[in-house]
Design a protein around this motif. Structure first.
Motif, PDB file in Angstrom:
ATOM      1  N   ARG A  99      44.072  20.042 -29.830  1.00  0.00           N
ATOM      2  CA  ARG A  99      42.685  19.579 -29.682  1.00  0.00           C
ATOM      3  C   ARG A  99      42.615  18.525 -28.570  1.00  0.00           C
ATOM      4  NH1 ARG A  99      43.605  20.607 -34.902  1.00  0.00           N
ATOM      5  NH2 ARG A  99      42.141  21.918 -36.058  1.00  0.00           N
ATOM      6  N   CYS A 105      44.215  16.212 -38.290  1.00  0.00           N
ATOM      7  CA  CYS A 105      44.914  17.472 -38.090  1.00  0.00           C
ATOM      8  C   CYS A 105      46.322  17.296 -38.676  1.00  0.00           C
ATOM      9  CB  CYS A 105      44.979  17.804 -36.603  1.00  0.00           C
ATOM     10  SG  CYS A 105      46.078  16.690 -35.694  1.00  0.00           S
ATOM     11  N   CYS A 121      48.394  18.958 -31.560  1.00  0.00           N
ATOM     12  CA  CYS A 121      47.779  20.098 -32.259  1.00  0.00           C
ATOM     13  C   CYS A 121      46.996  20.984 -31.301  1.00  0.00           C
ATOM     14  CB  CYS A 121      46.857  19.611 -33.373  1.00  0.00           C
ATOM     15  SG  CYS A 121      45.301  18.909 -32.778  1.00  0.00           S
ATOM     16  N   CYS A 156      46.232  15.795 -28.121  1.00  0.00           N
ATOM     17  CA  CYS A 156      47.009  15.764 -29.367  1.00  0.00           C
ATOM     18  C   CYS A 156      47.955  16.963 -29.378  1.00  0.00           C
ATOM     19  CB  CYS A 156      46.051  15.826 -30.541  1.00  0.00           C
ATOM     20  SG  CYS A 156      46.872  15.776 -32.152  1.00  0.00           S
ATOM     21  N   GLU A 164      49.012  16.689 -37.381  1.00  0.00           N
ATOM     22  CA  GLU A 164      49.791  15.620 -36.736  1.00  0.00           C
ATOM     23  C   GLU A 164      49.537  14.271 -37.403  1.00  0.00           C
ATOM     24  OE1 GLU A 164      51.966  16.295 -34.310  1.00  0.00           O
ATOM     25  OE2 GLU A 164      51.374  18.416 -34.450  1.00  0.00           O
ATOM     26  N   HIS A 172      40.252  13.521 -35.574  1.00  0.00           N
ATOM     27  CA  HIS A 172      39.573  14.128 -34.429  1.00  0.00           C
ATOM     28  C   HIS A 172      38.067  14.065 -34.604  1.00  0.00           C
ATOM     29  CE1 HIS A 172      42.959  15.739 -32.182  1.00  0.00           C
ATOM     30  NE2 HIS A 172      43.527  16.107 -33.324  1.00  0.00           N
TER      31      HIS A 172
HETATM   32 ZN   LIG Z   1      45.481  16.790 -33.560  1.00  0.00          ZN
END
Ligand SMILES: [Zn+2]
Lengths: 435, 149
Positions: free
Chosen positions: A316, A250, A314, A312, A252, A257
């Motif tokens: 997720r 992602c 993000c 995370c 980050e 993931h």
């Molecule tokens: Zn992430």
């Protein structure tokens, strides 16, 4: 917050995820027991029935499924459904002598497409993008997998795997491609071709790239980003799990993931097979949770990584795996082809002029990766002319190409010059991005 | 007695690393083996050191023990008249019957004013080459003579 393709599952609560995984695992084991004699025999040998799997941890009682099991089952023995339900096959890259098969039902293809779409969205690709995919389209699953995913999110796809480098550059210019997808080594080759043609990266529309199918370092990521003026993301998959789509970065970029709603992932000690605590590096072991045509239980990937299930930034919640940079079996991936030292050893054994001591050296020559096979001459050698020894090098290289499908340079070296390590031979010297 | 006309040459595979040639000489010296003649053929990657010594079997054995890849090759030692065209005449004779000289090199020492040159031809034409040269009255040195030179 950046876009998420399937928030329902990518941001699922961990507790709910584990419940979902258990239900899907039980269904998978049930199908394996009923339809795959290989797995039925394994459960029977343990005196177990599908009902005995009441928690995710119960899976650990099962032995691993290995690459060799897949080779032994070639082509149909592990397929869990009648062939009329199967709509696609891909074959693993690598040795031509013993390929492994992956089969898909229509549902498998739909899931695969979705998982790749998740990776693409995580890697900032949208329907506005013009995506140039240079993964191979064919028995190798990479091209088709990314193609399906990119079409699913509505991107404009250019399937350019057949194009030579200058044409790749021309297409980037003419179509104003915004995204590149393929092998990182090939992305660098495109950068080189672009520079050779005097094309300034600033004059292009590129902004992002998703790369995978071979290990690549942070140094290589930086080189790709600087030369092509893109942000580069790592994607991961393995043909036995259906190809790409298993995990992806992602924005980050703190690990890849995993699609945990479709794969149960364990990390085990490669030597003992014992599960390792979260965060420790070990071998990734995959169990498919939704595959219909080719369910696999506890498949040993040979890839070394570590997991982190902390949330995370993000958004997720699915776990992240650390980027894979090593393998347990010293497999080398060169130009997307898997090269196993054991297969090189088999070829070398047919030449009495050389010893069993050899090393694979992966080097970056310009932007291309090259594989050199260094092999010690036998203590007693046969030809004492330059022509004879160079002929021997060529003969070995030709046979490796014929058997393994990969071009190599063979270099004869003096006896006892290749490093011996205690226990396992140090078969691979990877000099990529080390300069 | 063609067999004794065949001289055993010791060939050593060398990567182009400094010091290896010296190691060969030191190893042989430590075992009282004298080098009579040598030549090196090389590419950018490796070289082949060819030696005529007083005891080829022992040389091959001690070099293998020292970790070298060693071969033994049959060659012919000819005494070439020390006058213009002497060598050319011999080569022409071989060429006339289609015998290909893979390589040749000269001895350090001269024998009675003549040069001694070592020839390598393919093993399957070795005997016929010796016969041809004998019929043409080209003096061939025996192995014993060569090792003792
Ligand atoms: Zn992430």
């Amino acid at each position: 917050m950046a876009a998420i393709y399937n928030p329902r599952y990518e941001t699922i609560a961990r507790e709910e995820l584990q419940q979902l995984q258990l239900e899907r695992l039980q269904a998978t084991i049930n199908r394996c027991y009923k339809n795959v004699p290989f797995y039925r025999r394994r459960l029977e040998a343990l005196g177990m029935e599908p009902e005995d799997f009441q928690s995710l941890d119960d899976l650990r009682q099962l032995p691993f499924t290995t690459k060799q099991d897949l080779r032994d089952s070639y082509p149909y023995d592990l397929v869990a459904l009648p062939l009329r339900e199967v709509v696609r096959f891909h074959l693993s890259s690598g040795t031509t002598g013993s390929p492994t098969v992956i089969a898909y039902t229509a549902n498998d293809l739909a899931h695969w497409t979705e998982l790749v779409a998740r990776n693409l969205v995580a890697g900032e690709i949208t329907r506005e993008d013009v995506v140039q995919i240079f993964f191979g389209y064919g028995l190798f699953s990479g091209g088709f997998g990314l193609h399906q995913g990119a079409e699913a999110i509505g991107a404009s796809v250019l399937p350019v795997s057949e194009a030579e480098l200058p044409q790749q550059v021309k297409i980037m210019q003419d179509f104003r491609s915004t995204a590149l997808i393929g092998m990182p080594s090939y992305a660098l080759a495109i950068a080189e071709a672009m520079e050779a043609a005097g094309v300034d990266a600033n004059s292009l529309s590129l902004r992002v790239g998703l790369f995978g199918a071979e290990p690549w370092s942070e140094e290589r990521r930086q080189a790709i980003e600087e030369r092509l003026h893109i942000r580069a993301y790592d994607i991961y998959g393995l043909s036995e799990m259906g190809g790409p789509g298993v995990s992806g970065e992602c924005p980050e970029r703190c690990g890849l993931h995993l699609a945990e709603d479709h794969y149960l992932v364990e990390v085990v000690d490669p030597a003992t097979g014992e599960p390792l605590p979260e965060g420790e590096e070990g071998e990734l072991v995959f169990t498919t949770l939704t595959k219909e045509a080719l369910p696999l239980l506890r498949y040993r990937s040979g890839d070394l990584s570590a997991l982190d299930s902390a949330p995370c930034a993000c958004g997720r919640t699915v776990a992240r795996m650390r980027r894979v940079c090593c393998r347990t079996d010293d497999m080398v991936i060169i130009h997307g082809i898997n090269v196993f030292p054991a297969d090189v050893a088999t070829v070398l054994a047919s030449f009495p002029e050389v010893s069993e001591h050899f090393q694979l050296v992966v080097e970056q020559v310009g932007v291309l990766d090259e594989l050199e096979v260094r092999v010690e001459l036998a203590p007693q050698f046969f030809s004492d002319t330059i022509r004879g020894l160079e002929g021997l090098e060529q003969e070995i290289a030709d046979k490796i190409r014929a058997n393994l499908g990969v071009g190599v340079a063979v270099k004869l070296v003096e006896p006892k010059t290749i490093e011996r390590s205690i226990g396992k031979a140090k078969r691979v010297l990877d000099l990529r991005d080390k300069e | 007695m063609a067999a004794t006309r065949i001289v055993q040459q010791v060939s050593i595979f060398l990567e182009n690393k400094s010091g290896r040639l010296a190691e060969v000489c030191t190893t042989l010296g430590a075992h009282d083996i004298n080098i009579r003649a040598l030549c090196i053929a090389d590419t950018s990657d490796f070289g082949i050191l060819r030696l005529i010594v007083n005891d080829p079997a022992k040389a091959a054995s001690v070099l293998q023990q020292a970790g070298f890849s060693v071969g033994q090759t049959s060659v012919i030692a000819l005494q070439i008249p020390d006058r213009p065209g002497g060598l050319g005449g011999v080569l022409e004779k071989l060429e006339a019957v289609g015998i290909n000289v893979e390589y040749m090199y000269a001895f350090f020492v001269r024998r009675e004013g003549d040069a001694v040159v070592l020839f390598r031809v393919a093993d399957d034409v070795l005997e016929s080459t010796i016969r041809l040269l004998q019929e043409a009255n080209v003096p061939i040195l025996s192995a014993e003579d060569v090792y003792a030179l």
